[in-house]
Scaffold this active site. Structure first.
Site, short mmCIF file in Angstrom:
data_model
loop_
_atom_site.label_atom_id
_atom_site.label_comp_id
_atom_site.label_asym_id
_atom_site.label_seq_id
_atom_site.Cartn_x
_atom_site.Cartn_y
_atom_site.Cartn_z
CD1 TRP A 188 -1.31 26.10 3.99
CD2 TRP A 188 -2.20 27.53 2.56
NE1 TRP A 188 -0.35 26.58 3.30
CE2 TRP A 188 -0.51 27.31 2.15
CE3 TRP A 188 -2.59 28.57 1.66
CZ2 TRP A 188 -0.13 28.17 1.42
CZ3 TRP A 188 -2.17 29.30 0.69
CH2 TRP A 188 -0.41 28.94 0.48
CD GLU A 229 -3.38 22.53 3.77
OE1 GLU A 229 -4.50 23.47 3.48
OE2 GLU A 229 -3.10 22.26 2.49
CG ASP A 262 -2.08 19.42 0.44
OD1 ASP A 262 -1.42 18.60 -0.20
OD2 ASP A 262 -2.87 20.34 0.05
CG HIS A 265 1.06 20.92 1.63
ND1 HIS A 265 0.33 21.73 2.28
CD2 HIS A 265 0.85 21.27 0.29
CE1 HIS A 265 -0.24 22.43 1.30
NE2 HIS A 265 0.08 22.24 0.23
CG HIS A 289 -6.27 19.91 1.51
ND1 HIS A 289 -5.94 21.22 1.39
CD2 HIS A 289 -7.72 19.81 1.82
CE1 HIS A 289 -6.96 21.88 1.86
NE2 HIS A 289 -8.00 21.12 2.14
CG ASP A 329 -5.79 21.79 -2.08
OD1 ASP A 329 -6.16 22.62 -3.20
OD2 ASP A 329 -4.86 22.16 -1.39
C1 RNT Z 1 -1.85 25.52 -0.54
C2 RNT Z 1 -2.80 24.77 0.31
C3 RNT Z 1 -4.11 25.14 0.39
C4 RNT Z 1 -4.86 25.73 -0.95
C5 RNT Z 1 -5.94 25.80 -0.90
C6 RNT Z 1 -6.64 26.66 -2.09
O1 RNT Z 1 -0.56 25.01 -0.51
O2 RNT Z 1 -2.83 23.44 -0.14
O3 RNT Z 1 -5.03 24.20 1.07
O4 RNT Z 1 -4.52 24.79 -1.80
O5 RNT Z 1 -6.81 26.26 0.08
ZN ZN Z 2 -4.00 22.09 0.81
#
Ligand code: RNT
Ligand code: ZN
Length: 421
Positions: A188, A229, A262, A265, A289, A329
């Site tokens: 990421w 990601e 995630d 996101h 995530h 996460d």
């Molecule tokens: C950031 C991403 C990423 C981080 C971690 C710390 O927006 O979600 O995954 O949160 O890598």
């Molecule tokens: Zn993340």
């Protein structure tokens, strides 16, 4: 909770589920095969151990709160993680970021890190029977201050991050090899613009080129799984994020990579649960995530909400548990950090358990016959079924505190350990 009470409640729950054609013992067996990867960065607010007092800096992610007791050394972090593990049933993994190596008090820059800096973690994981996952850290660094890393137009900066990420993949593959379970390496990057850019294509071409370079070296899949990601926006990258969902989904499909979903996101009305059946038709595996987005923040402690529930149900309904790597996460410094882990991980496990307790063939049958009313009635009924009693029993048979019993354990730890730091 009393053992006899837990057993009694489980027996009654078992009868209720059996009436609907569900075997609770089988669901628990399946739950036991879903490893959850704990994200190490909730212990210390994404600070890392590159230098004493390191803090999360830049990159559009933020931690707020100042609850006492944050881990300031690797020893403290391991102590905290052991406490967390002692309060959680089921299989666990640990996801490390590259800033968490053992650098022996010397500054080892990111383009110099090696497996030896993580050997202590590998040994730690081996002793505990825990698999490791890994993440390159393309933020909190002077070379990330301009807002671009792997998509930077500055060739020196771009090369630096390519080298870092290549090394991280190697370290992850070594972790997988030594531990006998593949390590998922996740990329990421924060790259993006606060205000309207006019040459989005330029940055995206650069990111594509960097990824191509990073993935040049191939590692056996039994050691390493590569994931990428996306993000919709970050603080300071509101107008464009180079690594958008479209960008990475395209890259992953074309290059046979995993995609990281995630759920903090995406636009709040978009459902990650809805994406799973699409993405899994085109990529082999995904990395989750799991988090809870609240307004503009994507990283609140995970709770059992509709979003999480849909994600777990969709995976189980698609019979895709073996193609999904479950990771967490979230990071919140305003509450007891051990408590945050335990609540979040348990929520994830309960979501999967509840999904495993769904009479999916009955529901599918209604759907196939166009019986929407009955399908909805059953779906509503399932929300009221006693899955909590089944989870309490799962905790009990795994020798972990059931119900709220973990609170006292955490309060003791808070008093005896965290408050003394
Ligand atoms: C950031 C991403 C990423 C981080 C971690 C710390 O927006 O979600 O995954 O949160 O890598
Ligand atoms: Zn993340």
């Amino acid at each position: 909770m009393k053992k006899t009470e837990i057993e009694k409640a489980y027996r009654i729950a078992g009868e209720q589920y059996a009436e609907l054609g569900i075997d609770t013992a089988k669901a628990l067996e399946q739950l036991n095969n879903i490893p959850v990867s704990l994200h190490c960065w909730q212990t210390d607010d994404v600070g890392g151990f590159e230098k004493p007092g390191a803090e999360l800096g830049g990159g559009g992610i933020q931690v707020t709160g100042n609850f006492p007791g944050k881990a300031r050394t690797i020893e403290q972090m391991r102590q905290d993680l052991d406490k967390v593990i002692s309060l959680l049933p089921g299989k666990l993994r640990l996801s490390l970021h590259a800033i968490y190596g053992e650098f022996g008090g010397k500054l080892v820059d990111r383009d110099k890190i090696e497996t030896k800096h993580f050997q202590g973690w590998i040994d730690w994981a081996k002793e505990r029977g825990v698999g490791l996952d890994f993440n390159c850290t393309c933020f909190s660094h002077p070379y990330a201050d301009e807002g671009f890393t792997l998509a930077s137009k500055n060739e020196k900066i771009r090369r630096f991050w390519v080298e870092h990420t290549k090394r991280c993949r190697k370290i992850a593959a070594d972790m997988g090899k030594q531990l006998g379970t593949p390590s998922v390496h996740n990329i990421w990057i924060p790259d993006g613009s606060k205000d309207t850019p006019v040459d989005r294509m330029a940055h995206r071409k650069i990111l594509k080129k960097s990824l191509d370079e990073i993935f040049e070296v191939e590692y056996p899949k039994k050691y390493l799984k590569d994931s990428i990601e996306s993000k919709l926006f970050g603080i300071g990258s509101e107008s464009m994020v180079v690594g958008s969902h479209d960008f990475y989904l395209g890259y992953a499909v074309k290059n046979n990579k995993l995609i990281t979903l995630d759920n903090g996101h995406f636009h709040p009305t978009e459902q990650v649960g809805d994406k799973i059946s699409s993405v899994l038709l085109y990529v082999d595996e995904i990395l989750l995530h799991l988090t809870r987005g609240v307004r503009w923040d994507s990283d609140h402690v995970l709770t059992l909400n509709d979003e999480l529930s849909l994600i777990a149900h969709e995976i189980v309904r698609a019979n895709a548990l073996n193609r999904v790597n479950v990771g967490l996460d979230f990071f919140d410094a305003s509450l007891n950090r051990i408590g945050a882990y335990v609540i979040g991980t348990r929520s994830a496990q309960i979501a999967f358990l509840n999904a495993l307790l769904e009479p999916v063939s009955v529901l599918r049958d209604f759907e196939n016959r166009g019986r929407i009313f009955e399908r909805l009635a059953w779906l509503e009924l399932m929300k009221t079924k006693p899955f909590g009693a089944v989870y309490d029993y799962y905790c009990m048979i795994n020798g972990r505190p059931a119900g709220l019993d973990y609170i006292n354990e955490i309060l003791k730890y808070e008093k005896n350990v965290l408050m003394k730091r």
